[in-house]
Enzyme design. Structure first.
Site, PDB file in Angstrom:
ATOM      1  N   LYS A   1       0.844  -1.195   0.000  1.00  5.77           N
ATOM      2  CA  LYS A   1       0.000   0.000   0.000  1.00  5.77           C
ATOM      3  C   LYS A   1       0.879   1.244   0.000  1.00  5.77           C
ATOM      4  CE  LYS A   1      -3.326   2.255   3.109  1.00  5.77           C
ATOM      5  NZ  LYS A   1      -4.016   2.088   4.397  1.00  5.77           N
TER       6      LYS A   1
ATOM      7  N   SER B 160      -2.700   3.163 -17.390  1.00  6.51           N
ATOM      8  CA  SER B 160      -1.776   2.874 -16.296  1.00  6.51           C
ATOM      9  C   SER B 160      -1.602   4.036 -15.315  1.00  6.51           C
ATOM     10  CB  SER B 160      -0.400   2.449 -16.812  1.00  6.51           C
ATOM     11  OG  SER B 160       0.299   3.561 -17.339  1.00  6.51           O
TER      12      SER B 160
ATOM     13  N   THR C 129      -6.066  -0.038 -12.245  1.00  8.46           N
ATOM     14  CA  THR C 129      -5.206   0.086 -13.420  1.00  8.46           C
ATOM     15  C   THR C 129      -3.967  -0.757 -13.161  1.00  8.46           C
ATOM     16  OG1 THR C 129      -4.217   1.636 -15.000  1.00  8.46           O
ATOM     17  CG2 THR C 129      -4.007   2.202 -12.662  1.00  8.46           C
ATOM     18  N   TYR C 130      -2.939  -0.568 -13.971  1.00 12.80           N
ATOM     19  CA  TYR C 130      -1.685  -1.278 -13.769  1.00 12.80           C
ATOM     20  C   TYR C 130      -0.559  -0.259 -13.629  1.00 12.80           C
ATOM     21  CZ  TYR C 130      -0.981  -0.334 -18.721  1.00 12.80           C
ATOM     22  OH  TYR C 130      -0.844   0.295 -19.927  1.00 12.80           O
TER      23      TYR C 130
ATOM     24  N   GLY D 264      -3.976   8.073 -19.193  1.00 15.20           N
ATOM     25  CA  GLY D 264      -5.159   7.665 -19.941  1.00 15.20           C
ATOM     26  C   GLY D 264      -6.431   8.074 -19.220  1.00 15.20           C
ATOM     27  N   GLY D 265      -7.407   7.179 -19.214  1.00 18.71           N
ATOM     28  CA  GLY D 265      -8.694   7.464 -18.576  1.00 18.71           C
ATOM     29  C   GLY D 265      -8.581   7.791 -17.097  1.00 18.71           C
ATOM     30  N   ALA D 266      -7.602   7.193 -16.418  1.00 20.22           N
ATOM     31  CA  ALA D 266      -7.404   7.474 -14.988  1.00 20.22           C
ATOM     32  C   ALA D 266      -7.052   8.937 -14.749  1.00 20.22           C
ATOM     33  CB  ALA D 266      -6.317   6.571 -14.419  1.00 20.22           C
TER      34      ALA D 266
END
Length: 151
Positions: free
Chosen positions: A10, A26, A58-59, A74-76
């Protein structure tokens, strides 16, 4: 008894340094943070944005070492903006009975405002003597981390 999913790493209260809509997915993270908690490049992570409540998966891809970079791509990038505080979790699938018998360890970094390590926690599940349950332990290891970085 079956398989359970437990947190193994975490990153707590890391701050978004950039949000890049034009990158293909990502989240980019400073490799120092990844290495300390044991998150691998391309590993799936769950992310919570503490500023707006957005949650997404995501990764991970590694960024530049030592820059403190936290950059949703990207979308994140639409779910975060620079300055937002994130919690990033990584999980692993574990055999429930094995966890009860042998325990489990998770590594947690609490970040400061520059995404440097403010605290380093080891969270463990320790088997009880009766063999049917575990106890939760939470220990700060920041002094150990600081000592090892000075040698």
């Amino acid at each position: 008894m079956g398989t359970i999913r437990l947190m193994h790493a975490k990153l707590h209260r890391v701050q978004v340094t950039e949000a890049n809509i034009d990158y293909v997915g990502s989240i980019t993270i400073d490799p120092i943070l990844l290495d300390k908690v044991g998150i691998l490049p391309l590993e799936e992570v769950d992310i919570v944005n503490l500023n707006n409540g957005n949650r997404f998966s995501t990764y991970v891809i590694p960024g530049e070492t030592g820059k403190g970079e936290i950059c949703p791509n990207g979308g994140a990038a639409l779910l975060c903006q620079p300055g937002d505080l994130l919690i990033i979790y990584a999980y692993e699938n574990c055999d429930r009975q094995e966890v009860i018998q042998r325990g489990h360890t998770a590594r947690v970094i609490v970040a400061d405002e520059d995404n440097k390590i403010q605290d380093f926690l080891i969270q463990t599940l320790v088997p009880c003597e009766d063999g049917n349950k575990v106890e939760f332990h939470n220990s700060s290891m920041i002094d150990t981390i600081l000592e090892s970085s000075q040698t």
